[in-house]
Design a protein around this motif. Structure first.
Motif, mmCIF file in Angstrom:
data_model
loop_
_atom_site.group_PDB
_atom_site.id
_atom_site.type_symbol
_atom_site.label_atom_id
_atom_site.label_comp_id
_atom_site.label_asym_id
_atom_site.label_seq_id
_atom_site.Cartn_x
_atom_site.Cartn_y
_atom_site.Cartn_z
ATOM 1 N N ILE A 83 1.415 76.906 -22.638
ATOM 2 C CA ILE A 83 2.527 76.459 -21.803
ATOM 3 C C ILE A 83 3.229 75.316 -22.515
ATOM 4 O O ILE A 83 2.645 74.260 -22.743
ATOM 5 N N ASP A 84 4.472 75.562 -22.911
ATOM 6 C CA ASP A 84 5.202 74.568 -23.683
ATOM 7 C C ASP A 84 5.987 73.665 -22.743
ATOM 8 O O ASP A 84 6.592 74.130 -21.787
ATOM 9 N N GLU A 85 5.974 72.381 -23.064
ATOM 10 C CA GLU A 85 6.735 71.412 -22.275
ATOM 11 C C GLU A 85 6.362 71.529 -20.816
ATOM 12 O O GLU A 85 7.176 71.798 -19.947
ATOM 13 N N GLN A 86 5.149 71.309 -20.575
ATOM 14 C CA GLN A 86 4.486 71.620 -19.320
ATOM 15 C C GLN A 86 5.115 71.054 -18.055
ATOM 16 O O GLN A 86 5.042 71.657 -17.010
ATOM 17 N N LYS A 131 3.933 70.454 -32.618
ATOM 18 C CA LYS A 131 2.998 71.101 -31.696
ATOM 19 C C LYS A 131 3.092 72.626 -31.778
ATOM 20 O O LYS A 131 2.086 73.317 -31.641
ATOM 21 N N THR A 132 4.327 73.109 -32.005
ATOM 22 C CA THR A 132 4.513 74.558 -31.992
ATOM 23 C C THR A 132 3.645 75.252 -33.036
ATOM 24 O O THR A 132 3.076 76.312 -32.772
ATOM 25 N N VAL A 133 3.555 74.648 -34.203
ATOM 26 C CA VAL A 133 2.744 75.248 -35.267
ATOM 27 C C VAL A 133 1.291 75.379 -34.807
ATOM 28 O O VAL A 133 0.631 76.390 -35.061
ATOM 29 N N VAL A 135 14.601 70.170 -24.423
ATOM 30 C CA VAL A 135 13.270 70.434 -24.951
ATOM 31 C C VAL A 135 13.277 71.355 -26.153
ATOM 32 O O VAL A 135 13.900 72.399 -26.149
ATOM 33 N N GLY A 136 12.610 70.937 -27.166
ATOM 34 C CA GLY A 136 12.227 71.832 -28.243
ATOM 35 C C GLY A 136 13.283 72.303 -29.223
ATOM 36 O O GLY A 136 12.942 72.793 -30.283
ATOM 37 N N VAL A 137 14.574 72.165 -28.886
ATOM 38 C CA VAL A 137 15.573 72.722 -29.799
ATOM 39 C C VAL A 137 15.479 72.039 -31.159
ATOM 40 O O VAL A 137 15.391 70.824 -31.259
HETATM 41 MG MG MG Z 1 8.163 71.922 -29.129
#
Ligand code: MG
Ligand code: ADP
Length: 753
Positions: free
Chosen positions: A420-423, A315-317, A608-610
């Motif tokens: 907004i990441d990881e909402q 998703k980040t990309v 999250v996300g790491v």
């Molecule tokens: Mg992520």
């Protein structure tokens, strides 16, 4: 108002008098007649059916229906007229003791109404005495019925009428207001009720075969039989779903009418260059979602999109490409991350991926490079000043940060996109605060979540966002194997888990060990910015400290020491948790990413996300402390590279306990949607609907997000049609009023963008 007529809006203090009205208000937050009539029975006793007394648990406040078995009066020697009354009631299998203490002989009179053989309702808090369950001084009502001695059973005719129906409603009650007080209050307002015009259009009612509202309100409180009740529930569910969906449709229309600055994709800009520099090929899903977002950013009304995709789906990309499109078009983008660790990681990976494109003002920067500013809560004053200046002047096209981005001093030159990441970590106010930083126009908004959201939840909670889903993972990912390690019954397995960690490390891989708590002396609020999302993972349902005599959950600091001196001696171990200063967190994550640390012992800060592809094994201690979705998120940290991932859920939960079964379920599937359904089943709906529901009572009382999927879908379609034809609902005053009634005081609830 006509005399003798009650409306839904009438205050209870007027309809029932100040005393009862006040009691209902303080005990249950019920203010109006409508509120009371939406305080639906918790269950119904069918006449002749007695409560299963073996199901009672100590500490529960219960209302039971039982038959009096025998009554004994014990004098209390040396205490004058005092005595103890003991009534044994039964469901014909188990027994329950009711205990009364009397101060005078006269007080025993009421007690004499309990005649063996008669059925009554008894309410109180279950306690135990010498191993037997009892209710001390329960509230009670004897039901009308044949009494051996009519004089001893003076049941009023009113009460007799009340219990004459087949199904006796049992209301959510409290020690101060019993079920039958509520029952009588309901009856008192129901008789003179004028429910007003029906909010559901007649044509729609007919098409779906729905009962009228007035009839449904009556029937849910006083059902004639099961069919009558089912019909009432179906109708009242429609009210909830339809009002909600109509309100959401209105919001969607209103949002679409807002002006936004179009940020079309500009050929030859940073976005194009970024794409050519990507070290991998985008998945088909990433391409498709990217195209949708690119198109929406180019529109003159704001994008409101929810992007969901499994952990690691990339998703980040997508977010970076969207941000660069906005920067190319002359605007700025803000990326809001839930934790400092994640904000730092985003900053590292964005600057890394952009290379010279992100080096504005530095030697070797690309000609049209932009700046990437990082803003977190506890950064140094100088760094902060410089970041604020870059954001203010627009030198930083991209600002990445935690809640620090929301502070008043943060001013953008031209904010065009909010990501907004990881909402699920952010509250409504925080999203609004960021959105408000765009000058005249509304910014475009992209919300990303890795917690898969079942369709019905998306339609209700996120009903005013358009949804995109990434369904595939990038190629070359390895599956994650998950196992439960029963530390109590099979200690040998735990030993083996540490051996596995050593083996992975010996092969050049890295490991995470996750604990529910930080430990040490200081108060245990990890990640001070989100005090409630760590330590105890289950959304705060488990109180801090020792629970029910159990030991404290394992802590990072203790576990680290034990591993360092025990099973993982000699390995390079580091700790990560929210109490570390930001530079320290950043350093630890950098070192871990660089392979200079073998084992990272952490709290759920890493949830999250790491993203460290070389980490292949994760051991989660006291795993039952974490929620299902959270465990799924956590294990998403391993198996991000070519080597297979392994997740070990260590738990002392006994075999076949609910906790153990929950863990087994997580181990059994990698399907995030399946797990989020499981999560949904195990939480109360109010928890899912989130904080927005707190304060006022939940407005969705009957609707069940899991089982009413069809109904919600139909209501959404019908409501959208009604609102499109008549956005202000000018021709539907009753519907307007129903929306107001249900959601009026919780505008927040609808404000989810
Ligand atoms: Mg992520
Ligand atoms: P998410 O935020 O959805 O959990 P990320 O965006 O963090 O996932 O992506 C996880 C990892 O996969 C990152 O290292 C990212 O660079 C990489 N990645 C993203 N898209 C692809 C792709 N199409 N092919 C290969 N790797 C990818």
């Amino acid at each position: 108002m006509l005399p003798g007529v009650t409306t839904l809006r009438e205050p209870l203090t007027r309809a029932l008098g100040p005393k009862t009205g006040k009691a209902l208000e303080t005990q249950f937050g019920l203010h109006t007649v409508g509120d009371l009539l939406r305080h639906y029975p918790r269950r119904y006793y069918t006449r002749g059916e007695l409560t299963d007394l073996s199901s009672l648990r100590e500490g529960d406040h219960v209302t039971v229906l039982a038959r009096v078995d025998h009554v004994t009066l014990h004098p209390m020697p040396g205490k004058g007229p005092r005595s103890r009354g003991e009534v044994i009631v039964t469901d014909d299998r188990a027994k329950l003791m009711l205990t009364f203490f009397f101060r005078s002989a006269g007080a025993q009179y009421a007690f004499r109404r309990m005649v063996p053989g008669m059925v009554g309702m008894f309410a109180g808090t279950v306690s135990s005495f010498r191993g037997r369950l009892q209710l001390i001084h329960p509230e009670y009502e004897m039901l009308p019925g044949a009494s051996p001695d009519a004089d001893l059973n003076p049941i009023s005719t009113e009460l007799a009428a009340e219990f004459a129906t087949q199904m006796i409603p049992v209301y959510p009650a409290s020690a101060k207001v019993s079920s039958w007080v509520i029952s009588r209050s309901v009856k008192a307002v129901l008789d003179p009720l004028d429910a007003g015009e029906d909010p559901l259009p007649a044509e729609l009612r007919e098409r779906y075969g729905l009962a009228g509202r007035a009839e449904a309100i009556r029937a849910i409180h006083r059902p004639l039989d099961q069919a009558d009740l089912d019909r009432a529930k179906q109708r009242l569910k429609w009210d909830e779903a339809f009002s909600l969906q109509a309100a959401l449709a209105q919001r969607r229309l209103a949002a679409a009418a807002m002006p936004a600055m179009p940020r079309p994709r500009i050929a030859g800009g940073l976005a194009d260059e970024f794409d050519t520099r990507l070290p991998f090929t985008l998945t088909a899903g990433q391409v498709a979602v990217g195209a949708t977002i690119a198109r929406e950013l180019a529109c003159a009304s704001p994008m409101h999109r929810l992007l969901q995709g499994e952990v690691g789906s990339g998703k980040t990309v997508i977010a970076i490409r969207a941000m660069l499109q906005v920067v190319d078009a002359g605007g700025q983008a803000a990326l809001l991350a839930p934790t400092e660790v994640l904000a730092q990681q985003h900053h590292r990976s964005v600057t890394g991926l952009l290379g010279p494109l992100a080096a504005r003002g530095q030697l070797g920067a690309a000609e049209h490079a932009t700046g990437v500013a990082l803003l977190t809560g506890s950064m140094g004053a100088a760094a902060r000043r410089s970041a604020l200046a870059d954001v203010f002047t627009g030198d930083a096209g991209i600002a990445i940060g935690t809640h620090a981005l929301l502070e008043e001093q943060v001013q953008f030159a031209d904010l065009g996109l909010v990501v907004i990441d990881e909402q699920h970590r952010f509250g409504v106010e925080q999203r609004d605060a960021l959105r408000a930083k765009a000058a005249d126009n509304r910014p475009h908004v992209l919300v990303m979540t890795a917690t898969p959201i079942p369709r019905t939840v998306a339609m209700t909670v996120y009903g005013d966002l358009e949804t995109s889903t990434l369904t595939e993972l990038p190629a070359g990912r390895s599956p994650i194997a998950t196992h439960v390690v029963p530390a109590a019954d099979k200690p040998r397995y735990l030993q083996r888990a540490w051996e596995r960690v050593r083996e992975e490390v010996a092969q050049g891989q890295q490991a995470y060990v996750v604990c529910p708590r930080i430990g040490g002396d200081a108060p245990d609020s990890d990640e001070a910015e989100y005090p409630d999302d760590e330590d105890f993972a289950d959304g705060g349902t488990i109180p801090r400290g020792v629970v029910g005599g159990r030991r404290q959950p394992l802590a990072v600091l203790d576990v680290t020491a034990a591993l360092d001196q025990g099973p993982l001696a000699g390995l390079r171990i580091a700790v990560l948790h929210g109490r570390l200063p930001p530079e320290e967190k950043d350093r630890v994550m950098r070192d871990f990413t660089a392979g200079m640390i073998d084992v990272l012992v952490a709290t759920s800060v890493i949830e999250v996300g790491v993203d460290v592809p070389n980490a292949t094994v994760m051991v989660i201690m006291d795993a039952e402390r974490f929620g299902v979705s959270q465990l799924h998120q956590l294990r998403g940290r391993v198996g991000r590279g070519a080597a297979p991932g392994l997740c070990l859920l260590v738990s002392e939960a006994p075999p076949a306990s609910p906790s153990r079964e929950r863990l087994e379920a997580v181990a059994a599937t990698l399907d995030g949607f399946k797990l989020s359904r499981l999560d949904l089943e195990q939480r109360r709906e109010g928890d899912i609907l989130g904080a927005a529901q707190a304060g006022r009572q939940s407005s969705l009382k009957l609707l069940r997000l899991l089982t009413d999927e069809d109904l919600i879908g139909q209501a959404r379609q019908e409501a959208t049609a009604v609102v499109s034809a008549d956005p202000q609902l000018a021709a539907h005053p009753a519907l307007r009023e129903a929306i107001d009634e249900l959601f009026g005081q919780q505008a927040d609830y609808l404000d989810k963008t």
